[in-house]
Design a protein around this motif. Structure first.
Motif, PDB file in Angstrom:
ATOM      1  N   THR A 142      33.062   4.025 -33.372  1.00  0.00           N
ATOM      2  CA  THR A 142      31.798   4.737 -33.599  1.00  0.00           C
ATOM      3  C   THR A 142      31.978   6.213 -33.272  1.00  0.00           C
ATOM      4  N   GLY A 143      30.930   6.984 -33.571  1.00  0.00           N
ATOM      5  CA  GLY A 143      30.941   8.401 -33.227  1.00  0.00           C
ATOM      6  C   GLY A 143      31.500   9.263 -34.338  1.00  0.00           C
ATOM      7  N   LYS A 144      31.894  10.455 -33.952  1.00  0.00           N
ATOM      8  CA  LYS A 144      32.302  11.473 -34.900  1.00  0.00           C
ATOM      9  C   LYS A 144      33.771  11.834 -34.701  1.00  0.00           C
ATOM     10  N   LEU A 145      34.510  11.911 -35.795  1.00  0.00           N
ATOM     11  CA  LEU A 145      35.896  12.355 -35.723  1.00  0.00           C
ATOM     12  C   LEU A 145      35.925  13.834 -35.357  1.00  0.00           C
ATOM     13  N   GLU A 146      36.606  14.158 -34.277  1.00  0.00           N
ATOM     14  CA  GLU A 146      36.598  15.521 -33.771  1.00  0.00           C
ATOM     15  C   GLU A 146      37.948  16.214 -33.903  1.00  0.00           C
ATOM     16  N   PHE A 147      38.875  15.618 -34.629  1.00  0.00           N
ATOM     17  CA  PHE A 147      40.197  16.234 -34.758  1.00  0.00           C
ATOM     18  C   PHE A 147      40.112  17.543 -35.527  1.00  0.00           C
ATOM     19  N   SER A 148      41.059  18.435 -35.240  1.00  0.00           N
ATOM     20  CA  SER A 148      41.089  19.735 -35.911  1.00  0.00           C
ATOM     21  C   SER A 148      41.687  19.607 -37.306  1.00  0.00           C
ATOM     22  N   MET A 149      41.449  20.645 -38.095  1.00  0.00           N
ATOM     23  CA  MET A 149      42.008  20.673 -39.438  1.00  0.00           C
ATOM     24  C   MET A 149      43.534  20.637 -39.398  1.00  0.00           C
ATOM     25  N   ARG A 150      44.097  21.257 -38.399  1.00  0.00           N
ATOM     26  CA  ARG A 150      45.552  21.295 -38.256  1.00  0.00           C
ATOM     27  C   ARG A 150      46.118  19.891 -38.088  1.00  0.00           C
ATOM     28  N   PHE A 151      45.422  19.037 -37.337  1.00  0.00           N
ATOM     29  CA  PHE A 151      45.873  17.661 -37.108  1.00  0.00           C
ATOM     30  C   PHE A 151      45.901  16.878 -38.420  1.00  0.00           C
ATOM     31  N   TYR A 152      44.842  17.025 -39.223  1.00  0.00           N
ATOM     32  CA  TYR A 152      44.796  16.322 -40.511  1.00  0.00           C
ATOM     33  C   TYR A 152      45.857  16.844 -41.465  1.00  0.00           C
ATOM     34  N   GLU A 153      46.116  18.132 -41.429  1.00  0.00           N
ATOM     35  CA  GLU A 153      47.153  18.705 -42.284  1.00  0.00           C
ATOM     36  C   GLU A 153      48.527  18.194 -41.884  1.00  0.00           C
ATOM     37  N   LYS A 154      48.728  17.940 -40.595  1.00  0.00           N
ATOM     38  CA  LYS A 154      50.008  17.434 -40.095  1.00  0.00           C
ATOM     39  C   LYS A 154      50.241  15.986 -40.524  1.00  0.00           C
ATOM     40  N   LEU A 155      49.226  15.134 -40.397  1.00  0.00           N
ATOM     41  CA  LEU A 155      49.396  13.712 -40.702  1.00  0.00           C
ATOM     42  C   LEU A 155      49.150  13.368 -42.162  1.00  0.00           C
ATOM     43  N   ARG A 156      48.234  14.092 -42.808  1.00  0.00           N
ATOM     44  CA  ARG A 156      47.888  13.846 -44.221  1.00  0.00           C
ATOM     45  C   ARG A 156      47.572  12.364 -44.455  1.00  0.00           C
ATOM     46  N   SER A 157      48.285  11.716 -45.360  1.00  0.00           N
ATOM     47  CA  SER A 157      47.972  10.321 -45.694  1.00  0.00           C
ATOM     48  C   SER A 157      48.399   9.350 -44.609  1.00  0.00           C
ATOM     49  N   ARG A 158      49.088   9.836 -43.590  1.00  0.00           N
ATOM     50  CA  ARG A 158      49.516   8.972 -42.486  1.00  0.00           C
ATOM     51  C   ARG A 158      48.429   8.840 -41.425  1.00  0.00           C
ATOM     52  N   PHE A 159      47.225   9.353 -41.724  1.00  0.00           N
ATOM     53  CA  PHE A 159      46.066   9.098 -40.875  1.00  0.00           C
ATOM     54  C   PHE A 159      45.065   8.288 -41.675  1.00  0.00           C
ATOM     55  N   ARG A 160      44.637   7.132 -41.111  1.00  0.00           N
ATOM     56  CA  ARG A 160      43.662   6.291 -41.789  1.00  0.00           C
ATOM     57  C   ARG A 160      42.603   5.847 -40.790  1.00  0.00           C
ATOM     58  N   ALA A 161      41.336   5.953 -41.214  1.00  0.00           N
ATOM     59  CA  ALA A 161      40.231   5.523 -40.356  1.00  0.00           C
ATOM     60  C   ALA A 161      39.140   4.840 -41.166  1.00  0.00           C
ATOM     61  N   SER A 162      39.433   4.439 -42.375  1.00  0.00           N
ATOM     62  CA  SER A 162      38.439   3.784 -43.215  1.00  0.00           C
ATOM     63  C   SER A 162      38.084   2.415 -42.654  1.00  0.00           C
ATOM     64  N   GLY A 163      36.936   1.866 -43.115  1.00  0.00           N
ATOM     65  CA  GLY A 163      36.534   0.542 -42.675  1.00  0.00           C
ATOM     66  C   GLY A 163      35.881   0.509 -41.313  1.00  0.00           C
ATOM     67  N   ASN A 164      35.539   1.676 -40.759  1.00  0.00           N
ATOM     68  CA  ASN A 164      34.760   1.769 -39.521  1.00  0.00           C
ATOM     69  C   ASN A 164      33.364   2.247 -39.908  1.00  0.00           C
ATOM     70  N   VAL A 165      32.412   1.324 -40.070  1.00  0.00           N
ATOM     71  CA  VAL A 165      31.132   1.650 -40.703  1.00  0.00           C
ATOM     72  C   VAL A 165      30.296   2.619 -39.876  1.00  0.00           C
ATOM     73  N   ASN A 166      30.530   2.690 -38.562  1.00  0.00           N
ATOM     74  CA  ASN A 166      29.744   3.571 -37.708  1.00  0.00           C
ATOM     75  C   ASN A 166      30.510   4.830 -37.295  1.00  0.00           C
ATOM     76  N   LEU A 167      31.557   5.102 -38.026  1.00  0.00           N
ATOM     77  CA  LEU A 167      32.360   6.302 -37.764  1.00  0.00           C
ATOM     78  C   LEU A 167      32.061   7.320 -38.856  1.00  0.00           C
ATOM     79  N   CYS A 168      31.960   8.591 -38.471  1.00  0.00           N
ATOM     80  CA  CYS A 168      31.645   9.611 -39.471  1.00  0.00           C
ATOM     81  C   CYS A 168      32.495  10.849 -39.242  1.00  0.00           C
ATOM     82  N   SER A 169      32.443  11.728 -40.232  1.00  0.00           N
ATOM     83  CA  SER A 169      33.212  12.964 -40.192  1.00  0.00           C
ATOM     84  C   SER A 169      32.280  14.144 -40.419  1.00  0.00           C
TER      85      SER A 169
END
Length: 476
Positions: free
Chosen positions: A375-402
């Motif tokens: 649950t809650g809000k994804l708080e990672f920085s843009m730099r973190f997402y750029e580093k992991l790209r498709s190697r980060f997955r968080a789908s299927g968590n219905v109470n999680l948002c961005s």
């Protein structure tokens, strides 16, 4: 005194000259040394059985240990003769001995009594023409010499693991990989106490893992993955203190993981994935500090992930705990593994917020958190997402948002919705912007209207303008 040193120097020189002469004599004898006739004929016949009757070894290779060597054949010189110590059959290199479709074992193979290494790779390929089975007899003739026996990638090879393999007292490597072998692993293998490597992967072996394998205290590698083995993991495996790699993935093993596995003090890879292990995570895992790869995915373990002090696994680089029925919040200890590169917690029942501390892990390059109850809000920085790209997955968590800011970029995590609060604020901001734009447009209209009507006095114009403005605000 000088004469004494001169005598010592002369004696030393004589010793060196004698040594050089002996070495020269041995090499000279070896260069002209023959093979024993029976051994040469046995070699030709054995090879002919595998590659085809048209192969004429005596014509093609009259000196197989000398100037006409055979690819895949090695020799050693001893007691005045050359002896065959290695025979490798099958397509390994371009000029390797290729097996014919009618390949067969001949008894002459077992006359090579000095044989240390015997291997068959991509040799017995057709299971339709004539299935080939491993010979059941004569292996005792190689009991004192054979150190390595390998059958790799032979889809036409059937049969079982022979109990007589346990009599090969000098055997250090037994590889039976990617064949069509079946049956149970014999208890007798526990007698091959010099085994360093035991690979049985990619066959159709069934039944339990024999506890006798716990006697193989020199074993470094045991791989029995991709079979149909069942039963529990023997507690005797805790005695394999030298074991570096244990791979039992893709079997039907069940029961609780025994705490005795903590005895694997040298283990760097432990893969028990795709089995039926249950009963929770043994806390002893956190004491296996040599681990670099731990893969327990796709087992109904069902436990709280917080029970393990993950930071103790200071050398761990790969951790796969996906689809295990794990519960609870992600513990801080999991974000304190300094060498972790890959972490998968997919398809569990984990909850709570996703720790921001993941971003501070120095080596993390893959993070899979999809299919949970975060649950809650994804708080990672843009730099973190750029580093992991498709190697980060968080789908299927219905109470999680961005956040809205992230949703407007190309790095938005797939399957994660926009936070509702951001959505409402964005909607309110949009409505306010539209109202302001509408009012500005109409004020300009009123101003131009007032300039065009010269007969209206300043007081009258202001009154009319105020009334129009109030009407517009009421409409809005």
């Amino acid at each position: 005194m000088n004469n004494f040193f001169i005598k010592i120097q002369i004696m030393f020189l004589q010793f060196v000259l004698v040594g050089v002469y002996i070495m020269y004599k041995v090499e000279a004898d070896a260069s002209i040394a023959p093979m024993e006739k029976y051994e040469k004929e046995a070699l030709y016949s054995a090879i002919q059985g595998f590659v085809g009757k048209e192969w004429n070894g005596s014509y093609l290779y009259p000196d197989p240990c000398g100037w006409t060597t055979i690819e895949g054949v090695s020799c050693d010189f001893s007691n005045g003769f050359w002896h065959i110590t290695e025979l490798s059959i099958g397509e390994v290199y371009d000029n390797s001995l290729s097996c014919s479709s009618a390949a067969e074992f001949r008894e002459d193979l077992f006359k090579l009594k000095h044989l240390k290494r015997l291997s068959f790779s991509n040799c017995f390929l057709s299971s339709h023409h004539k299935p080939i089975t491993i010979p059941t007899s004569n292996w005792n003739s190689l009991a004192n010499s054979l150190e390595s026996l390998e059958f790799r990638s032979n889809p036409g090879l059937t049969g079982t693991i022979l109990t007589s393999f346990g009599n090969l007292k000098n055997l250090q490597s037994l590889v039976l990989q990617e064949n069509r072998l079946k049956g149970e692993i014999p208890e007798a293998l526990g007698s091959s106490i010099k085994l360093v490597r035991l690979v049985l992967s990619g066959n159709s072996f069934v039944g339990p893992i024999p506890p006798s394998l716990g006697k193989l205290t020199n074993l470094l590698i045991f791989d029995a993955s991709r079979n149909f083995l069942s039963g529990t993991l023997p507690v005797t495996f805790g005695d394999l203190a030298s074991l570096i790699k244990l791979d039992l993935s893709n079997n039907l093993l069940d029961g609780k993981l025994p705490r005795e596995i903590g005895g694997l003090k040298s283990i760097t890879l432990l893969d028990l994935s795709h089995n039926k292990f249950s009963g929770g995570l043994p806390e002893i895992i956190q004491e296996m500090v040599s681990l670099q790869e731990l893969v327990l995915s796709n087992n109904p373990i069902v436990d709280y992930v917080t029970r393990i002090q993950w930071q103790k696994l200071k050398n761990l680089e790969i951790l796969d705990l996906s689809n295990m029925g794990l519960k609870g919040n992600i513990p801080n200890s999991m974000t304190e593994m300094k060498k972790l590169r890959f972490l998968s917690l997919s398809s569990n029942s984990l909850s709570g917020n996703i720790p921001l501390k993941f971003e501070r892990m120095p080596t993390i390059h893959a993070l899979y958190l999809d299919g949970n109850d975060f649950t809650g809000k994804l708080e990672f920085s843009m730099r973190f997402y750029e580093k992991l790209r498709s190697r980060f997955r968080a789908s299927g968590n219905v109470n999680l948002c961005s956040s809205l800011e992230l949703m407007s970029t190309r790095h938005v995590p797939e399957g994660v919705k926009q936070c509702e609060q951001d959505s409402i604020m964005h909607s309110e901001d949009s409505d306010t912007s539209l109202k302001n734009e509408f009012l500005n447009q109409n004020l300009h209209l009123i101003a131009s209207f007032g300039h065009s009507v010269h007969v209206v006095s300043g007081f009258t114009f202001c009154f009319v303008a105020r009334m129009i403005l109030m009407a517009l605000l009421w409409i809005i």
